[in-house]
Design an enzyme around this catalytic site. Structure first.
Site, PDB file in Angstrom:
ATOM      1  N   TYR A  10      -5.385 -19.329   9.534  1.00  0.00           N
ATOM      2  CA  TYR A  10      -6.486 -18.978   8.933  1.00  0.00           C
ATOM      3  C   TYR A  10      -7.419 -20.156   8.268  1.00  0.00           C
ATOM      4  CZ  TYR A  10      -5.620 -13.938   9.363  1.00  0.00           C
ATOM      5  OH  TYR A  10      -5.392 -12.546   9.785  1.00  0.00           O
TER       6      TYR A  10
ATOM      7  N   THR B   7       5.292  18.678  21.378  1.00  0.00           N
ATOM      8  CA  THR B   7       4.105  17.941  20.913  1.00  0.00           C
ATOM      9  C   THR B   7       5.015  16.995  19.797  1.00  0.00           C
ATOM     10  OG1 THR B   7       2.643  19.885  21.297  1.00  0.00           O
ATOM     11  CG2 THR B   7       2.212  18.337  19.465  1.00  0.00           C
TER      12      THR B   7
ATOM     13  N   ASP C 166       1.416 -10.659   1.516  1.00  0.00           N
ATOM     14  CA  ASP C 166       2.801 -10.295   2.168  1.00  0.00           C
ATOM     15  C   ASP C 166       3.147 -10.952   3.371  1.00  0.00           C
ATOM     16  OD1 ASP C 166       0.550  -8.932   3.182  1.00  0.00           O
ATOM     17  OD2 ASP C 166       1.717  -7.197   3.300  1.00  0.00           O
TER      18      ASP C 166
ATOM     19  N   ASN D   7       0.858  -0.971  -0.068  1.00  0.00           N
ATOM     20  CA  ASN D   7       0.014  -0.081  -0.145  1.00  0.00           C
ATOM     21  C   ASN D   7       0.899   1.298  -0.060  1.00  0.00           C
ATOM     22  OD1 ASN D   7      -2.843  -1.060   0.184  1.00  0.00           O
ATOM     23  ND2 ASN D   7      -2.064  -2.064   2.090  1.00  0.00           N
ATOM     24  N   THR D   8       2.089   1.107   0.280  1.00  0.00           N
ATOM     25  CA  THR D   8       2.951   2.268   0.362  1.00  0.00           C
ATOM     26  C   THR D   8       4.077   2.292  -0.397  1.00  0.00           C
ATOM     27  OG1 THR D   8       4.180   1.308   2.389  1.00  0.00           O
ATOM     28  CG2 THR D   8       2.357   2.970   2.701  1.00  0.00           C
ATOM     29  N   ARG D   9       4.469   1.159  -1.073  1.00  0.00           N
ATOM     30  CA  ARG D   9       5.739   0.919  -1.867  1.00  0.00           C
ATOM     31  C   ARG D   9       5.559  -0.276  -2.679  1.00  0.00           C
ATOM     32  NH1 ARG D   9      11.076   0.060   1.744  1.00  0.00           N
ATOM     33  NH2 ARG D   9       9.878  -1.406   2.434  1.00  0.00           N
ATOM     34  N   LEU D  10       6.502  -0.193  -3.917  1.00  0.00           N
ATOM     35  CA  LEU D  10       6.694  -0.963  -4.847  1.00  0.00           C
ATOM     36  C   LEU D  10       8.067  -1.427  -4.725  1.00  0.00           C
ATOM     37  CD1 LEU D  10       6.061  -2.970  -7.294  1.00  0.00           C
ATOM     38  CD2 LEU D  10       6.397  -1.026  -8.825  1.00  0.00           C
TER      39      LEU D  10
END
Length: 246
Positions: A93, A175, A102, A10-13
């Site tokens: 599962y 913060t 993954d 979802n964030t990298r190839l």
């Protein structure tokens, strides 16, 4: 034969050549927005690839964009899917399709590396934790927001809270540091709790493997953790070897 491995998250190839039918070559990470993934692949990959092995947990539009870019240069594309059993690895599962490919491939690679029980932690958009025993039996796992996603959600709901920046400390006095410490600390605590539970269940200390784009922030605070950036690709290489032989 020219073969490449592709891990589309979802964030990298991430991609790497498959060497000698079993080993992962030097991996590269590419931008993977739908609108620019084809150009990135054209820049970094060979003009022709005989076979591409793809593991994808990305949303459908991005997956299609990557497949189209691969189809323009590949003789064959083989897509990995989670299997209830792969060699000695057995998935917990009831419906293996619900376990992300993954996570499945990371378990395959971790079992081969550990030669014993292992706790496998992936840090991407989500934080995933899976336990596998010495015989290859997957004992289940957890899914939580990653520290990065926590920051993004907090910023979206409360824009005055910065989306990034800060450093981890036990008791922050500003913060940015408080956000980094809280979000990273949540991930660290979940992994540590999982290690404690794994140790109690197995009666021994499992190896701890951490992978994914956000892994380093956790590894720095997890004694005895082993960072393996190519863990999913390693599992995909093992899957490819079996698929080729079939």
């Amino acid at each position: 034969m020219s073969a490449w491995l592709f891990d589309l998250g979802n964030t990298r190839l991430k991609c790497a050549p498959l060497l000698d039918g079993a080993r992962v070559g030097e991996a590269i990470a590419l931008p993977h927005r739908e609108e620019d993934v084809a150009a990135a692949m054209a820049q970094h990959l060979p003009d022709r690839i005989e076979v591409a092995y793809l593991a994808s947990v990305a949303q459908p539009g991005l997956r299609v964009a990557v497949l189209q870019a691969l189809a323009a240069r590949c003789g064959r594309i083989s897509i990995a899917r989670t299997q209830a059993r792969f060699g000695p690895v057995r998935i917990a599962y009831r419906d293996p399709r619900k376990l992300g490919v993954d996570r499945f491939l990371a378990l395959v690679a971790a079992h081969a590396r550990a030669q014993g029980p292992a706790l496998v932690c992936g840090v991407g958009t989500a934080l995933t934790i899976d336990l596998i025993d010495a015989e290859g039996r997957h004992l289940g796992g957890r899914i939580a927001p990653s520290p990065t996603l926590m920051r993004e959600v907090l910023h979206a709901r409360a824009p005055q809270l910065p989306e990034d920046g800060g450093r981890y400390t036990e008791f922050a006095d500003d913060t940015e540091d408080a956000l980094a410490s809280g979000c990273e600390g949540a991930g660290i605590a979940l992994v540590a709790r999982s290690l404690d539970e794994a140790r109690a269940r197995l009666g021994e200390e499992p190896a701890l493997f951490v992978h994914g784009g956000g892994s380093q922030d956790l590894i720095d605070h997890l004694p005895n953790a082993t960072g393996v950036a190519t863990l999913v690709l390693e599992g995909l290489a093992q899957w490819a070897a079996v698929e080729t032989a079939a």
